[in-house]
Design a protein around this motif. Structure first.
Motif, PDB file in Angstrom:
ATOM      1  N   GLU A   1      18.979   1.311 -23.796  1.00 33.37           N
ATOM      2  CA  GLU A   1      17.902   1.787 -24.663  1.00 33.37           C
ATOM      3  C   GLU A   1      17.167   2.883 -23.907  1.00 33.37           C
ATOM      4  OE1 GLU A   1      15.610  -1.725 -25.398  1.00 33.37           O
ATOM      5  OE2 GLU A   1      17.278  -2.731 -26.399  1.00 33.37           O
ATOM      6  N   VAL A   2      17.117   4.072 -24.485  1.00 34.90           N
ATOM      7  CA  VAL A   2      16.444   5.193 -23.838  1.00 34.90           C
ATOM      8  C   VAL A   2      14.983   5.211 -24.278  1.00 34.90           C
ATOM      9  CG1 VAL A   2      16.358   7.712 -23.614  1.00 34.90           C
ATOM     10  CG2 VAL A   2      18.574   6.532 -23.707  1.00 34.90           C
ATOM     11  N   ALA A   3      14.091   5.326 -23.319  1.00 34.97           N
ATOM     12  CA  ALA A   3      12.660   5.410 -23.619  1.00 34.97           C
ATOM     13  C   ALA A   3      12.348   6.816 -24.127  1.00 34.97           C
ATOM     14  CB  ALA A   3      11.834   5.108 -22.370  1.00 34.97           C
ATOM     15  N   LEU A   4      11.610   6.879 -25.214  1.00 33.54           N
ATOM     16  CA  LEU A   4      11.240   8.178 -25.777  1.00 33.54           C
ATOM     17  C   LEU A   4       9.932   8.689 -25.193  1.00 33.54           C
ATOM     18  CD1 LEU A   4      12.136   7.470 -29.505  1.00 33.54           C
ATOM     19  CD2 LEU A   4      13.517   8.655 -27.773  1.00 33.54           C
ATOM     20  N   ARG A   5       8.940   7.804 -25.099  1.00 37.00           N
ATOM     21  CA  ARG A   5       7.622   8.195 -24.600  1.00 37.00           C
ATOM     22  C   ARG A   5       6.932   6.946 -24.050  1.00 37.00           C
ATOM     23  NH1 ARG A   5       4.138  10.921 -28.974  1.00 37.00           N
ATOM     24  NH2 ARG A   5       5.776  12.451 -28.703  1.00 37.00           N
ATOM     25  N   GLU A   6       6.232   7.109 -22.956  1.00 34.98           N
ATOM     26  CA  GLU A   6       5.456   6.003 -22.396  1.00 34.98           C
ATOM     27  C   GLU A   6       4.182   5.837 -23.217  1.00 34.98           C
ATOM     28  OE1 GLU A   6       4.657   4.846 -17.923  1.00 34.98           O
ATOM     29  OE2 GLU A   6       3.362   6.509 -18.532  1.00 34.98           O
ATOM     30  N   ARG A   7       3.963   4.646 -23.748  1.00 41.36           N
ATOM     31  CA  ARG A   7       2.788   4.379 -24.580  1.00 41.36           C
ATOM     32  C   ARG A   7       1.672   3.691 -23.806  1.00 41.36           C
ATOM     33  NH1 ARG A   7       2.965   7.319 -29.284  1.00 41.36           N
ATOM     34  NH2 ARG A   7       5.130   7.464 -29.907  1.00 41.36           N
ATOM     35  N   VAL A   8       2.019   2.814 -22.886  1.00 46.87           N
ATOM     36  CA  VAL A   8       1.040   2.165 -22.010  1.00 46.87           C
ATOM     37  C   VAL A   8       1.595   2.275 -20.595  1.00 46.87           C
ATOM     38  CG1 VAL A   8      -0.165   0.024 -21.416  1.00 46.87           C
ATOM     39  CG2 VAL A   8       0.355   0.531 -23.823  1.00 46.87           C
ATOM     40  N   PRO A   9       1.012   3.120 -19.772  1.00 47.01           N
ATOM     41  CA  PRO A   9       1.532   3.263 -18.407  1.00 47.01           C
ATOM     42  C   PRO A   9       1.290   1.995 -17.598  1.00 47.01           C
ATOM     43  CG  PRO A   9      -0.493   4.501 -18.673  1.00 47.01           C
ATOM     44  CD  PRO A   9      -0.146   3.949 -20.026  1.00 47.01           C
TER      45      PRO A   9
ATOM     46  N   TYR B   1       0.880  -1.162   0.000  1.00 50.67           N
ATOM     47  CA  TYR B   1       0.000   0.000   0.000  1.00 50.67           C
ATOM     48  C   TYR B   1       0.920   1.215   0.000  1.00 50.67           C
ATOM     49  CZ  TYR B   1      -3.742  -3.144   1.454  1.00 50.67           C
ATOM     50  OH  TYR B   1      -4.659  -4.155   1.519  1.00 50.67           O
ATOM     51  N   SER B   2       1.161   1.761  -1.160  1.00 50.21           N
ATOM     52  CA  SER B   2       2.033   2.922  -1.229  1.00 50.21           C
ATOM     53  C   SER B   2       1.661   3.769  -2.433  1.00 50.21           C
ATOM     54  CB  SER B   2       3.498   2.495  -1.323  1.00 50.21           C
ATOM     55  OG  SER B   2       3.727   1.761  -2.505  1.00 50.21           O
ATOM     56  N   PRO B   3       2.003   5.054  -2.378  1.00 55.21           N
ATOM     57  CA  PRO B   3       1.684   5.914  -3.523  1.00 55.21           C
ATOM     58  C   PRO B   3       2.588   5.585  -4.704  1.00 55.21           C
ATOM     59  CG  PRO B   3       2.958   7.129  -1.917  1.00 55.21           C
ATOM     60  CD  PRO B   3       2.657   5.781  -1.307  1.00 55.21           C
ATOM     61  N   LEU B   4       2.096   5.814  -5.899  1.00 54.53           N
ATOM     62  CA  LEU B   4       2.919   5.713  -7.092  1.00 54.53           C
ATOM     63  C   LEU B   4       3.594   7.065  -7.276  1.00 54.53           C
ATOM     64  CD1 LEU B   4       0.535   3.841  -9.558  1.00 54.53           C
ATOM     65  CD2 LEU B   4       2.463   2.914  -8.265  1.00 54.53           C
ATOM     66  N   LEU B   5       4.899   7.059  -7.344  1.00 60.85           N
ATOM     67  CA  LEU B   5       5.657   8.296  -7.479  1.00 60.85           C
ATOM     68  C   LEU B   5       6.204   8.413  -8.889  1.00 60.85           C
ATOM     69  CD1 LEU B   5       7.653   8.169  -4.117  1.00 60.85           C
ATOM     70  CD2 LEU B   5       5.448   9.247  -4.568  1.00 60.85           C
ATOM     71  N   SER B   6       6.323   9.620  -9.359  1.00 60.66           N
ATOM     72  CA  SER B   6       6.857   9.891 -10.686  1.00 60.66           C
ATOM     73  C   SER B   6       8.335  10.223 -10.588  1.00 60.66           C
ATOM     74  CB  SER B   6       6.108  11.078 -11.300  1.00 60.66           C
ATOM     75  OG  SER B   6       6.834  11.593 -12.383  1.00 60.66           O
ATOM     76  N   PRO B   7       9.214   9.424 -11.230  1.00 63.00           N
ATOM     77  CA  PRO B   7      10.630   9.803 -11.262  1.00 63.00           C
ATOM     78  C   PRO B   7      10.823  11.201 -11.855  1.00 63.00           C
ATOM     79  CG  PRO B   7      10.376   7.530 -11.977  1.00 63.00           C
ATOM     80  CD  PRO B   7       8.985   8.124 -11.869  1.00 63.00           C
ATOM     81  N   ALA B   8      10.037  11.530 -12.901  1.00 59.96           N
ATOM     82  CA  ALA B   8      10.140  12.870 -13.498  1.00 59.96           C
ATOM     83  C   ALA B   8       9.788  13.938 -12.467  1.00 59.96           C
ATOM     84  CB  ALA B   8       9.234  12.976 -14.721  1.00 59.96           C
TER      85      ALA B   8
END
Length: 159
Positions: free
Chosen positions: A134-142, A52-59
């Protein structure tokens, strides 16, 4: 460990309204509070609910660059390398894999230069043979669990 339709409905509420009380979940589902609590306890015991924890954004934490780093490890050194990787804060996940590498890591960084610094740190770990990034460009399916919960609940039917 069977998940039935009521379990799936409870899990859906937990995912959609994580800060709601058990009493409110029971009201929304039309079942007794004790039933919801017993189900939650069983789902925790069975390993369905793991935290049970919040989802945090690395960004949001100042690390908008996401990369997947494949790491090839010298035979017999997987555990030592994995232990060393656990000490690197920018590695947010690491998995043993089959295929071209031994480990797959999710790495976050402030920018490209910081990512290079993190990769250089990984390369210096004893037992690391090489890396491929491999660098991710954009998240397509979170990251998501709700579609899986719904599919499992539908397949299980009522209990």
């Amino acid at each position: 460990m069977a998940v039935d339709a009521l379990d799936a409905r409870i899990l859906r509420l937990l995912l959609e309204q994580p800060r709601t009380s058990v009493r409110e979940y029971a009201r929304l589902l039309g079942v007794a509070r004790g039933t919801v609590q017993a189900r939650l306890d069983r789902l925790e015991r069975d390993g369905v609910i793991t935290a049970y924890s919040p989802l945090l954004s690395p960004a949001g934490l100042g690390h908008p660059v996401l990369a997947f780093v494949h790491i090839e490890v010298t035979q017999g050194h997987l555990e030592e390398v994995a232990d060393a990787l656990a000490e690197v804060p920018q590695i947010i996940e690491a998995f043993s894999t089959t295929g071209g590498g031994d480990l797959l890591t999710r790495v976050v960084a402030r920018d490209a230069a910081h990512l290079e610094d993190v990769i250089q740190q990984l390369i210096s770990v004893p037992g690391v043979v090489r890396t491929r990034t491999e660098v991710a460009l954009r998240e397509r399916v979170p990251h998501r669990m709700l579609p899986l919960v719904e599919a499992v609940g539908t397949a299980a039917g009522p209990r």
